[in-house]
Scaffold this active site. Sequence first.
Site, PDB file in Angstrom:
ATOM      1  CD  GLN A 133     -12.926  -1.958  -1.936  1.00 50.45           C
ATOM      2  OE1 GLN A 133     -12.219  -1.888  -0.946  1.00 50.45           O
ATOM      3  NE2 GLN A 133     -14.144  -2.475  -1.879  1.00 50.45           N
ATOM      4  NE  ARG A 176      -3.995   0.518   1.656  1.00 48.25           N
ATOM      5  CZ  ARG A 176      -5.242   0.533   2.107  1.00 48.25           C
ATOM      6  NH1 ARG A 176      -5.549   1.202   3.198  1.00 48.25           N
ATOM      7  NH2 ARG A 176      -6.188  -0.140   1.481  1.00 48.25           N
ATOM      8  CG  ASP A 231     -13.629   6.092  -2.042  1.00 51.99           C
ATOM      9  OD1 ASP A 231     -13.709   5.869  -0.815  1.00 51.99           O
ATOM     10  OD2 ASP A 231     -12.534   6.148  -2.648  1.00 51.99           O
ATOM     11  NE  ARG A 238     -10.355  -5.474  -0.640  1.00 45.81           N
ATOM     12  CZ  ARG A 238      -9.664  -4.460  -0.107  1.00 45.81           C
ATOM     13  NH1 ARG A 238     -10.306  -3.445   0.439  1.00 45.81           N
ATOM     14  NH2 ARG A 238      -8.346  -4.413  -0.184  1.00 45.81           N
ATOM     15  CG  HIS A 270      -8.216   0.150  -3.496  1.00 43.88           C
ATOM     16  ND1 HIS A 270      -7.434  -0.939  -3.136  1.00 43.88           N
ATOM     17  CD2 HIS A 270      -8.972   0.450  -2.399  1.00 43.88           C
ATOM     18  CE1 HIS A 270      -7.711  -1.265  -1.877  1.00 43.88           C
ATOM     19  NE2 HIS A 270      -8.635  -0.446  -1.416  1.00 43.88           N
ATOM     20  CB  CYS A 313     -14.186   0.963  -1.195  1.00 43.52           C
ATOM     21  SG  CYS A 313     -13.644   2.657  -0.948  1.00 43.52           S
TER      22      CYS A 313
HETATM   23  N1   CP Z   1     -11.486  -0.366   1.492  1.00 41.50           N
HETATM   24  C1   CP Z   1     -10.236  -0.429   2.010  1.00 41.50           C
HETATM   25  O1   CP Z   1      -9.243  -0.662   1.332  1.00 41.50           O
HETATM   26  O2   CP Z   1     -10.203  -0.234   3.372  1.00 41.50           O
HETATM   27  P1   CP Z   1      -8.914  -0.105   4.275  1.00 41.50           P
HETATM   28  O3   CP Z   1      -8.300   1.242   4.013  1.00 41.50           O
HETATM   29  O4   CP Z   1      -9.448  -0.214   5.690  1.00 41.50           O
HETATM   30  O5   CP Z   1      -7.959  -1.199   3.967  1.00 41.50           O
HETATM   31  N1  NVA Z   2      -9.970   6.628  -2.014  1.00 41.74           N
HETATM   32  C1  NVA Z   2      -9.689   6.172  -0.670  1.00 41.74           C
HETATM   33  C2  NVA Z   2      -9.928   4.703  -0.556  1.00 41.74           C
HETATM   34  C3  NVA Z   2      -9.719   4.139   0.830  1.00 41.74           C
HETATM   35  C4  NVA Z   2      -9.900   2.650   0.880  1.00 41.74           C
HETATM   36  C5  NVA Z   2      -8.269   6.544  -0.284  1.00 41.74           C
HETATM   37  O1  NVA Z   2      -7.367   6.434  -1.120  1.00 41.74           O
HETATM   38  O2  NVA Z   2      -8.062   6.961   0.862  1.00 41.74           O
END
Ligand code: CP
Ligand code: NVA
Length: 309
Positions: A135, A105, A227, A295, A132, A267
């Site tokens: 997701q 990440r 989102d 997930r 992502h 998400c």
């Molecule tokens: N939706 C998602 O990726 O959540 P987290 O940031 O909690 O991993």
């Molecule tokens: N768009 C959001 C998604 C979180 C799962 C972010 O990047 O923070």
Amino acid sequence: MKRDFISITDAGNRLSSLITSAVKLKAELRRGTGHVKQKPLSGMNVGLIFEKSSTRTRVSFEVGINQLGGNALYLSSKDLQMGRGETVADTARVLSRYVDCLVYRAYENRLMRELAGHSTVPVVNALDDTEHPCQILADLMTIREKFGKLKGLKLAYVGDGNNVCHSLMLGAAMSGVNFVAATPSAYAPSEKIGQMAASISLENRCSIEVITDPQIAVRKANVVYTDVWVSMGQEAEKDEKEKVFMPFQVNSRLMALADSHAIVMHCLPAHRGMEITDDVLDGRQSVVFDQAENRLHAQKALLVWLMKR
Ligand code: CP
Ligand code: NVA
């Protein structure tokens, strides 16, 4: 050659069969059969490098890897030498000597690609500033579970043209889902990704549109998706974004324009009262916790595919 999963497009023509595998793994877990006994990742290690916070991604990967018989190592970038300036490339070279897969990440897609470029084991994008894909794999699985198909459905994404929107647009194009995003004009999705999605959609006979009117976007939609307006790393833009995005809130008035059997997706984490109201998030059309559960199953299917020898 090793396979990476940096973009949802990396699933290529395996996308549908990955979803089928995920559904199978979900059923096996309920019954305690198949992988639950066979442990396909037995003796294998997966490193999870996180530069940002996470609830769902971290826990679903750790639990999923354990269920597959593998071992998960959570590696906060703050604790790695990477946090003190060791390059991503050197980190990739070193960790590849220890583990069988890296889940990352990252703040930047550029660094995601750098890790993948220098790693000799598969790299999975657990979210970056561009996509992502894990997701969206779970989301497409959820939509298929609810409607029994993907092709021909209409999905309206309302909100910020962000990482989730990008992967969703590409995943919809790959699956024959008619996609429309309604975003403020200053926050539209990347044109490059839009063009990529448009070209993929030609093969699958579906439409990809980006507009600025949420009411037009959701008209007769089967799926309404939103989102957060402020993604991780954009905290400084919060006040400005909250003003611009208020007309893009998913609330019961907006939902009334969608198909009467429409589902609502997010998400998570959600900012209740901002991009989505409590009544919609907790209402009968919401499938957000099925998405979160999926997930686990979708990522297990992905790991088995990427890591199988
Ligand atoms: N939706 C998602 O990726 O959540 P987290 O940031 O909690 O991993
Ligand atoms: N768009 C959001 C998604 C979180 C799962 C972010 O990047 O923070």
